[in-house]
Design a protein around this motif. Structure first.
Motif, PDB file in Angstrom:
ATOM      1  N   ALA A  14       0.831  -1.212   0.000  1.00 53.60           N
ATOM      2  CA  ALA A  14       0.000   0.000   0.000  1.00 53.60           C
ATOM      3  C   ALA A  14       0.859   1.252   0.000  1.00 53.60           C
ATOM      4  O   ALA A  14       0.554   2.240  -0.695  1.00 53.60           O
ATOM      5  CB  ALA A  14      -0.924  -0.011   1.208  1.00 53.60           C
ATOM      6  N   LEU A  15       1.948   1.236   0.771  1.00 58.45           N
ATOM      7  CA  LEU A  15       2.837   2.398   0.827  1.00 58.45           C
ATOM      8  C   LEU A  15       3.622   2.553  -0.475  1.00 58.45           C
ATOM      9  O   LEU A  15       3.904   3.681  -0.906  1.00 58.45           O
ATOM     10  CB  LEU A  15       3.796   2.258   2.006  1.00 58.45           C
ATOM     11  CG  LEU A  15       3.156   2.349   3.396  1.00 58.45           C
ATOM     12  CD1 LEU A  15       4.166   1.984   4.480  1.00 58.45           C
ATOM     13  CD2 LEU A  15       2.594   3.749   3.643  1.00 58.45           C
ATOM     14  N   ASP A  16       3.985   1.437  -1.097  1.00 58.54           N
ATOM     15  CA  ASP A  16       4.760   1.491  -2.342  1.00 58.54           C
ATOM     16  C   ASP A  16       3.916   1.940  -3.532  1.00 58.54           C
ATOM     17  O   ASP A  16       4.352   2.760  -4.343  1.00 58.54           O
ATOM     18  CB  ASP A  16       5.363   0.117  -2.647  1.00 58.54           C
ATOM     19  CG  ASP A  16       6.569  -0.206  -1.776  1.00 58.54           C
ATOM     20  OD1 ASP A  16       7.202   0.746  -1.281  1.00 58.54           O
ATOM     21  OD2 ASP A  16       6.878  -1.392  -1.594  1.00 58.54           O
ATOM     22  N   PHE A  17       2.710   1.382  -3.638  1.00 63.55           N
ATOM     23  CA  PHE A  17       1.901   1.603  -4.837  1.00 63.55           C
ATOM     24  C   PHE A  17       0.704   2.523  -4.609  1.00 63.55           C
ATOM     25  O   PHE A  17       0.083   2.962  -5.580  1.00 63.55           O
ATOM     26  CB  PHE A  17       1.409   0.254  -5.393  1.00 63.55           C
ATOM     27  CG  PHE A  17       2.520  -0.664  -5.806  1.00 63.55           C
ATOM     28  CD1 PHE A  17       3.234  -0.426  -6.973  1.00 63.55           C
ATOM     29  CD2 PHE A  17       2.864  -1.755  -5.027  1.00 63.55           C
ATOM     30  CE1 PHE A  17       4.263  -1.261  -7.363  1.00 63.55           C
ATOM     31  CE2 PHE A  17       3.898  -2.603  -5.402  1.00 63.55           C
ATOM     32  CZ  PHE A  17       4.608  -2.356  -6.570  1.00 63.55           C
ATOM     33  N   GLY A  18       0.380   2.797  -3.346  1.00 64.19           N
ATOM     34  CA  GLY A  18      -0.765   3.656  -3.054  1.00 64.19           C
ATOM     35  C   GLY A  18      -0.703   5.027  -3.707  1.00 64.19           C
ATOM     36  O   GLY A  18      -1.665   5.448  -4.366  1.00 64.19           O
ATOM     37  N   ILE A  51      -1.052  16.451  -6.139  1.00 64.77           N
ATOM     38  CA  ILE A  51      -1.531  15.530  -5.099  1.00 64.77           C
ATOM     39  C   ILE A  51      -0.520  14.413  -4.876  1.00 64.77           C
ATOM     40  O   ILE A  51      -0.231  14.026  -3.740  1.00 64.77           O
ATOM     41  CB  ILE A  51      -2.897  14.934  -5.505  1.00 64.77           C
ATOM     42  CG1 ILE A  51      -3.959  16.036  -5.540  1.00 64.77           C
ATOM     43  CG2 ILE A  51      -3.305  13.814  -4.551  1.00 64.77           C
ATOM     44  CD1 ILE A  51      -5.278  15.586  -6.136  1.00 64.77           C
ATOM     45  N   PHE A  52       0.059  13.917  -5.959  1.00 69.71           N
ATOM     46  CA  PHE A  52       0.947  12.762  -5.904  1.00 69.71           C
ATOM     47  C   PHE A  52       2.244  13.041  -5.152  1.00 69.71           C
ATOM     48  O   PHE A  52       2.688  12.223  -4.337  1.00 69.71           O
ATOM     49  CB  PHE A  52       1.265  12.303  -7.328  1.00 69.71           C
ATOM     50  CG  PHE A  52       2.311  11.229  -7.410  1.00 69.71           C
ATOM     51  CD1 PHE A  52       2.017   9.922  -7.060  1.00 69.71           C
ATOM     52  CD2 PHE A  52       3.600  11.526  -7.850  1.00 69.71           C
ATOM     53  CE1 PHE A  52       2.979   8.924  -7.144  1.00 69.71           C
ATOM     54  CE2 PHE A  52       4.563  10.537  -7.934  1.00 69.71           C
ATOM     55  CZ  PHE A  52       4.254   9.234  -7.583  1.00 69.71           C
ATOM     56  N   VAL A  53       2.843  14.184  -5.401  1.00 66.89           N
ATOM     57  CA  VAL A  53       4.173  14.463  -4.840  1.00 66.89           C
ATOM     58  C   VAL A  53       4.176  14.440  -3.309  1.00 66.89           C
ATOM     59  O   VAL A  53       4.950  13.691  -2.703  1.00 66.89           O
ATOM     60  CB  VAL A  53       4.733  15.797  -5.381  1.00 66.89           C
ATOM     61  CG1 VAL A  53       6.031  16.151  -4.659  1.00 66.89           C
ATOM     62  CG2 VAL A  53       4.978  15.693  -6.886  1.00 66.89           C
ATOM     63  N   PRO A  54       3.335  15.222  -2.634  1.00 62.91           N
ATOM     64  CA  PRO A  54       3.368  15.164  -1.162  1.00 62.91           C
ATOM     65  C   PRO A  54       2.926  13.809  -0.621  1.00 62.91           C
ATOM     66  O   PRO A  54       3.406  13.368   0.434  1.00 62.91           O
ATOM     67  CB  PRO A  54       2.407  16.278  -0.731  1.00 62.91           C
ATOM     68  CG  PRO A  54       1.551  16.532  -1.910  1.00 62.91           C
ATOM     69  CD  PRO A  54       2.385  16.247  -3.114  1.00 62.91           C
ATOM     70  N   LEU A  55       2.019  13.126  -1.340  1.00 57.81           N
ATOM     71  CA  LEU A  55       1.580  11.807  -0.889  1.00 57.81           C
ATOM     72  C   LEU A  55       2.729  10.810  -0.930  1.00 57.81           C
ATOM     73  O   LEU A  55       2.891   9.986  -0.017  1.00 57.81           O
ATOM     74  CB  LEU A  55       0.421  11.323  -1.763  1.00 57.81           C
ATOM     75  CG  LEU A  55      -0.309  10.061  -1.295  1.00 57.81           C
ATOM     76  CD1 LEU A  55      -0.877  10.260   0.100  1.00 57.81           C
ATOM     77  CD2 LEU A  55      -1.423   9.716  -2.278  1.00 57.81           C
ATOM     78  N   LEU A  56       3.563  10.888  -1.974  1.00 61.98           N
ATOM     79  CA  LEU A  56       4.722  10.003  -2.058  1.00 61.98           C
ATOM     80  C   LEU A  56       5.722  10.322  -0.948  1.00 61.98           C
ATOM     81  O   LEU A  56       6.317   9.404  -0.362  1.00 61.98           O
ATOM     82  CB  LEU A  56       5.396  10.133  -3.423  1.00 61.98           C
ATOM     83  CG  LEU A  56       6.600   9.203  -3.617  1.00 61.98           C
ATOM     84  CD1 LEU A  56       6.146   7.748  -3.670  1.00 61.98           C
ATOM     85  CD2 LEU A  56       7.383   9.554  -4.879  1.00 61.98           C
ATOM     86  N   VAL A  57       5.913  11.588  -0.653  1.00 61.37           N
ATOM     87  CA  VAL A  57       6.820  11.976   0.429  1.00 61.37           C
ATOM     88  C   VAL A  57       6.348  11.368   1.743  1.00 61.37           C
ATOM     89  O   VAL A  57       7.132  10.767   2.493  1.00 61.37           O
ATOM     90  CB  VAL A  57       6.904  13.514   0.549  1.00 61.37           C
ATOM     91  CG1 VAL A  57       7.692  13.900   1.795  1.00 61.37           C
ATOM     92  CG2 VAL A  57       7.568  14.107  -0.695  1.00 61.37           C
ATOM     93  N   VAL A  58       5.058  11.496   2.032  1.00 61.54           N
ATOM     94  CA  VAL A  58       4.510  10.980   3.284  1.00 61.54           C
ATOM     95  C   VAL A  58       4.632   9.461   3.343  1.00 61.54           C
ATOM     96  O   VAL A  58       5.062   8.893   4.361  1.00 61.54           O
ATOM     97  CB  VAL A  58       3.037  11.408   3.445  1.00 61.54           C
ATOM     98  CG1 VAL A  58       2.401  10.687   4.632  1.00 61.54           C
ATOM     99  CG2 VAL A  58       2.938  12.913   3.639  1.00 61.54           C
ATOM    100  N   SER A  59       4.274   8.771   2.262  1.00 62.31           N
ATOM    101  CA  SER A  59       4.325   7.306   2.268  1.00 62.31           C
ATOM    102  C   SER A  59       5.752   6.803   2.404  1.00 62.31           C
ATOM    103  O   SER A  59       6.010   5.800   3.089  1.00 62.31           O
ATOM    104  CB  SER A  59       3.686   6.745   0.986  1.00 62.31           C
ATOM    105  OG  SER A  59       4.460   7.068  -0.156  1.00 62.31           O
ATOM    106  N   THR A  60       6.708   7.510   1.786  1.00 60.49           N
ATOM    107  CA  THR A  60       8.113   7.100   1.886  1.00 60.49           C
ATOM    108  C   THR A  60       8.630   7.309   3.308  1.00 60.49           C
ATOM    109  O   THR A  60       9.361   6.465   3.844  1.00 60.49           O
ATOM    110  CB  THR A  60       8.976   7.887   0.892  1.00 60.49           C
ATOM    111  OG1 THR A  60       8.474   7.683  -0.437  1.00 60.49           O
ATOM    112  CG2 THR A  60      10.423   7.408   0.939  1.00 60.49           C
ATOM    113  N   LEU A  61       8.251   8.415   3.932  1.00 55.10           N
ATOM    114  CA  LEU A  61       8.658   8.668   5.309  1.00 55.10           C
ATOM    115  C   LEU A  61       8.065   7.631   6.263  1.00 55.10           C
ATOM    116  O   LEU A  61       8.731   7.181   7.204  1.00 55.10           O
ATOM    117  CB  LEU A  61       8.253  10.074   5.729  1.00 55.10           C
ATOM    118  CG  LEU A  61       9.016  11.226   5.066  1.00 55.10           C
ATOM    119  CD1 LEU A  61       8.448  12.571   5.502  1.00 55.10           C
ATOM    120  CD2 LEU A  61      10.506  11.155   5.396  1.00 55.10           C
TER     121      LEU A  61
END
Length: 210
Positions: A14-18, A51-61
């Motif tokens: 979920a974190l990788d592909f969400g 939308i995607f950029v901050p979401l990826l930052v959060v999921s990666t963190l």
């Protein structure tokens, strides 16, 4: 002892592909929209990118917090997404974000190729826990992956320059994922041939025929 911690595989997926799935959904909902802000009109593609950029930052963190580490490829991907996604939003130009996969794959191919030239398959450092293989196997897999990355970079350039936004988003969301998955599924014989045999319970090498 490694600082890496295991997490639920479904949570990791979920974190990788969400974030990518959210980008796909957001684009398809907003692709015909135009939002005026600060004197500019932003397309659905740029809005989905924002939308995607901050979401990826959060999921990666979150992934880093839960596992205790990030691979060099994950870090490089995050940096390029932030830089080129940010440029697309800042300049209201989707081209920056569309070029990002090309640069990522060329970077990965260059790094792995440099390691190969030194006789060091750096891919082993990232994936050895998941795929235990002998050095020879990692060299072969790395060579094949370099070729794949170069091919994906070319494919991305062709698609974003000659096809619609929708076609590129579908390729980005599903095409690249399926190609990577298919590549590793197709390496079964390589994994089997160069697998590292685990010691038997009596201390001898397991899997031998005597």
């Amino acid at each position: 002892m490694s600082g890496k911690r295991k997490i639920n595989p479904w949570l990791k997926a979920a974190l990788d592909f969400g974030p990518l799935l959210v980008f796909f959904i957001a684009f398809n909902r907003l692709k015909d929209a135009h939002v005026a802000f600060g004197g500019q009109s932003y397309s659905g593609f740029v809005l989905a990118t924002a939308i995607f950029v901050p979401l990826l930052v959060v999921s990666t963190l979150i992934l880093w917090r839960l596992t205790g580490r990030l691979s060099p490829m994950q870090v490089a991907t995050l940096v390029l997404v932030v830089v080129f996604g940010g440029l697309s939003v800042w300049f209201n130009d989707p081209h920056f974000f569309k070029m990002k996969p090309t640069l990522i794959y060329l970077l990965f191919a260059a790094l792995l190729g440099f390691g190969l030239a030194r006789g060091k398959p750096w891919l082993q450092l990232v994936m050895e826990d998941a795929i235990p293989m002998r050095h020879e196997g990692w060299m072969i897999l790395t060579k094949r992956l370099v070729i794949l990355f170069l091919g994906l970079a070319v494919a991305n350039e062709v698609i974003w320059r000659t096809m619609s936004d929708a076609a590129w988003v579908n390729f980005k969301t599903f095409g690249l994922t399926v190609l990577m998955f298919g590549f590793f599924m197709g390496q079964g014989k390589l994994f089997s041939r160069y697998a590292v045999e685990k010691p038997g319970e009596d201390g001898t090498e397991g899997g031998g025929e005597g």
